[in-house]
Scaffold this motif. Structure first.
Motif, PDB file in Angstrom:
ATOM      1  N   ALA A  76       0.830  -1.211   0.000  1.00 27.76           N
ATOM      2  CA  ALA A  76       0.000   0.000   0.000  1.00 27.76           C
ATOM      3  C   ALA A  76       0.864   1.261   0.000  1.00 27.76           C
ATOM      4  CB  ALA A  76      -0.934  -0.001   1.203  1.00 27.76           C
ATOM      5  N   ILE A  77       2.038   1.179   0.603  1.00 31.59           N
ATOM      6  CA  ILE A  77       2.916   2.340   0.723  1.00 31.59           C
ATOM      7  C   ILE A  77       3.963   2.385  -0.387  1.00 31.59           C
ATOM      8  CG2 ILE A  77       4.516   3.534   2.294  1.00 31.59           C
ATOM      9  CD1 ILE A  77       3.170   1.989   4.598  1.00 31.59           C
ATOM     10  N   MET A  78       4.250   1.261  -1.005  1.00 33.80           N
ATOM     11  CA  MET A  78       5.390   1.104  -1.917  1.00 33.80           C
ATOM     12  C   MET A  78       5.467   2.160  -3.020  1.00 33.80           C
ATOM     13  SD  MET A  78       8.085  -0.762  -2.386  1.00 33.80           S
ATOM     14  CE  MET A  78       7.765  -2.294  -1.559  1.00 33.80           C
ATOM     15  N   ASN A  79       4.411   2.425  -3.713  1.00 30.02           N
ATOM     16  CA  ASN A  79       4.467   3.352  -4.839  1.00 30.02           C
ATOM     17  C   ASN A  79       4.701   4.793  -4.402  1.00 30.02           C
ATOM     18  OD1 ASN A  79       4.149   1.356  -6.755  1.00 30.02           O
ATOM     19  ND2 ASN A  79       1.940   1.501  -6.715  1.00 30.02           N
ATOM     20  N   LYS A  80       4.284   5.122  -3.182  1.00 35.93           N
ATOM     21  CA  LYS A  80       4.453   6.486  -2.691  1.00 35.93           C
ATOM     22  C   LYS A  80       5.847   6.714  -2.121  1.00 35.93           C
ATOM     23  CE  LYS A  80      -0.404   7.001  -1.844  1.00 35.93           C
ATOM     24  NZ  LYS A  80      -1.385   6.306  -1.101  1.00 35.93           N
ATOM     25  N   TYR A 177      23.190  -6.205   4.350  1.00 35.98           N
ATOM     26  CA  TYR A 177      23.774  -6.895   3.198  1.00 35.98           C
ATOM     27  C   TYR A 177      22.811  -6.866   2.001  1.00 35.98           C
ATOM     28  CZ  TYR A 177      25.486 -10.634   0.225  1.00 35.98           C
ATOM     29  OH  TYR A 177      25.925 -11.359  -0.856  1.00 35.98           O
ATOM     30  N   LEU A 178      21.560  -7.213   2.252  1.00 34.79           N
ATOM     31  CA  LEU A 178      20.571  -7.171   1.165  1.00 34.79           C
ATOM     32  C   LEU A 178      20.441  -5.765   0.588  1.00 34.79           C
ATOM     33  CD1 LEU A 178      17.655  -9.390   2.519  1.00 34.79           C
ATOM     34  CD2 LEU A 178      19.093  -9.874   0.534  1.00 34.79           C
ATOM     35  N   TYR A 179      20.410  -4.785   1.466  1.00 27.99           N
ATOM     36  CA  TYR A 179      20.268  -3.398   1.039  1.00 27.99           C
ATOM     37  C   TYR A 179      21.425  -2.979   0.135  1.00 27.99           C
ATOM     38  CZ  TYR A 179      20.193   1.696   1.299  1.00 27.99           C
ATOM     39  OH  TYR A 179      20.204   3.025   0.989  1.00 27.99           O
ATOM     40  N   LYS A 180      22.634  -3.353   0.516  1.00 22.45           N
ATOM     41  CA  LYS A 180      23.824  -2.915  -0.206  1.00 22.45           C
ATOM     42  C   LYS A 180      24.140  -3.726  -1.459  1.00 22.45           C
ATOM     43  CE  LYS A 180      25.658   0.607   1.780  1.00 22.45           C
ATOM     44  NZ  LYS A 180      25.702   1.853   1.039  1.00 22.45           N
ATOM     45  N   THR A 181      23.809  -5.009  -1.462  1.00 26.64           N
ATOM     46  CA  THR A 181      24.325  -5.854  -2.541  1.00 26.64           C
ATOM     47  C   THR A 181      23.279  -6.407  -3.493  1.00 26.64           C
ATOM     48  OG1 THR A 181      24.221  -7.841  -1.192  1.00 26.64           O
ATOM     49  CG2 THR A 181      26.280  -6.585  -1.142  1.00 26.64           C
ATOM     50  N   LYS A 182      22.083  -6.600  -3.044  1.00 27.37           N
ATOM     51  CA  LYS A 182      21.092  -7.291  -3.865  1.00 27.37           C
ATOM     52  C   LYS A 182      20.391  -6.321  -4.799  1.00 27.37           C
ATOM     53  CE  LYS A 182      18.430 -10.845  -4.833  1.00 27.37           C
ATOM     54  NZ  LYS A 182      18.400 -10.613  -6.248  1.00 27.37           N
ATOM     55  N   LYS A 183      20.420  -6.648  -6.073  1.00 27.52           N
ATOM     56  CA  LYS A 183      19.702  -5.842  -7.053  1.00 27.52           C
ATOM     57  C   LYS A 183      18.197  -6.028  -6.847  1.00 27.52           C
ATOM     58  CE  LYS A 183      18.953  -5.334 -11.965  1.00 27.52           C
ATOM     59  NZ  LYS A 183      19.102  -5.951 -13.268  1.00 27.52           N
ATOM     60  N   CYS A 184      17.472  -4.935  -6.883  1.00 27.64           N
ATOM     61  CA  CYS A 184      16.032  -4.988  -6.680  1.00 27.64           C
ATOM     62  C   CYS A 184      15.349  -5.570  -7.906  1.00 27.64           C
ATOM     63  CB  CYS A 184      15.493  -3.586  -6.402  1.00 27.64           C
ATOM     64  SG  CYS A 184      13.760  -3.576  -6.004  1.00 27.64           S
ATOM     65  N   LEU A 185      14.515  -6.578  -7.687  1.00 26.85           N
ATOM     66  CA  LEU A 185      13.800  -7.215  -8.781  1.00 26.85           C
ATOM     67  C   LEU A 185      12.391  -6.638  -8.954  1.00 26.85           C
ATOM     68  CD1 LEU A 185      14.751 -10.925  -8.053  1.00 26.85           C
ATOM     69  CD2 LEU A 185      15.846  -9.352  -9.619  1.00 26.85           C
ATOM     70  N   VAL A 186      12.024  -5.733  -8.057  1.00 26.99           N
ATOM     71  CA  VAL A 186      10.675  -5.184  -8.055  1.00 26.99           C
ATOM     72  C   VAL A 186      10.646  -3.935  -8.938  1.00 26.99           C
ATOM     73  CG1 VAL A 186       8.866  -4.180  -6.639  1.00 26.99           C
ATOM     74  CG2 VAL A 186      10.280  -6.014  -5.724  1.00 26.99           C
ATOM     75  N   LYS A 187       9.647  -3.874  -9.786  1.00 30.61           N
ATOM     76  CA  LYS A 187       9.438  -2.673 -10.584  1.00 30.61           C
ATOM     77  C   LYS A 187       8.332  -1.870  -9.913  1.00 30.61           C
ATOM     78  CE  LYS A 187      10.978  -4.476 -14.922  1.00 30.61           C
ATOM     79  NZ  LYS A 187      10.880  -5.797 -15.407  1.00 30.61           N
ATOM     80  N   ILE A 188       8.696  -0.674  -9.465  1.00 32.77           N
ATOM     81  CA  ILE A 188       7.710   0.195  -8.807  1.00 32.77           C
ATOM     82  C   ILE A 188       6.910   0.894  -9.878  1.00 32.77           C
ATOM     83  CG2 ILE A 188       7.402   2.130  -7.255  1.00 32.77           C
ATOM     84  CD1 ILE A 188      10.060   1.281  -5.963  1.00 32.77           C
ATOM     85  N   VAL A 189       5.605   0.722  -9.814  1.00 33.31           N
ATOM     86  CA  VAL A 189       4.704   1.297 -10.813  1.00 33.31           C
ATOM     87  C   VAL A 189       4.293   2.688 -10.392  1.00 33.31           C
ATOM     88  CG1 VAL A 189       2.551   0.975 -12.053  1.00 33.31           C
ATOM     89  CG2 VAL A 189       3.888  -1.005 -11.355  1.00 33.31           C
TER      90      VAL A 189
END
Length: 189
Positions: A76-80, A177-189
């Motif tokens: 619910a918050i992601m796009n904002k 670690y996730l924040y710094k190294t992992k590429k985000c797979l989510v596309k924010i619409v």
């Protein structure tokens, strides 16, 4: 309902098969963190039927809380505001654990549980944000709940504190670690 409205993928209810092997490997530290409680032993004073019912209940709690906090609230918050979408549900999840005080829980242990729950939720939120898959979060949350139920009743407050710290520290480091190294797979619409 999710399947009928074609919302399974939107809420991260994707098959683990959809995660590439390298992305599935990111699940391993979460699984290890969820098993930390086992290092303090297991106390079972229940019949196998009670163990089964308790385990099913804890599975339900893990799955429903992940859908609520990671699925609904985070999405619910992601796009904002993606940063708020990661932080806000995690903080609320931690604070909700203060309700344990109403059942007579120790204030120190409850405070540590709030801190741990916040960082565990932050780890799950970051994992969900980076992979768009909530299933590993549900599994780890459920395992953590189940192993917590079967902790020995006679653990000293010191051992309980050590247990909470043993859960907090790896959760913090893995989130970072996730924040710094992992590429985000989510596309924010």
């Amino acid at each position: 309902m999710f399947k009928k409205k074609k919302l399974l993928s939107y809420y991260g209810l994707n098959s683990l098969k959809k995660l590439e092997l390298k992305n599935l490997l990111y699940f391993i530290p979460m699984a290890i963190i969820s098993l930390v409680n086992l290092g303090f032993g297991i106390y079972i004073n229940y019949s196998w039927q009670q163990i089964l019912l308790i385990s099913i209940a804890m599975l339900g709690v893990g799955f429903s809380e992940e859908i609520l906090f990671r699925g609904f609230l985070m999405k619910a918050i992601m796009n904002k505001n993606p940063k708020a979408a990661i932080l806000f549900p995690s903080i609320i999840f931690g604070i909700i654990h203060m309700t344990n005080l109403f059942s007579g829980a120790n204030i120190v242990m409850t405070t540590l549980q709030v801190i741990y729950a916040t960082f565990f939720a932050l780890m799950c939120s970051m994992f969900f944000y980076k992979t768009n898959n909530i299933i590993p979060c549900m599994i780890c949350h459920s395992i953590t709940n189940i192993t917590n139920i079967f902790l020995p009743n006679n653990l000293s407050i010191e051992y309980q504190c050590i247990g909470c710290i043993a859960l907090i520290i790896p959760s913090v480091f893995y989130t970072w670690y996730l924040y710094k190294t992992k590429k985000c797979l989510v596309k924010i619409v």
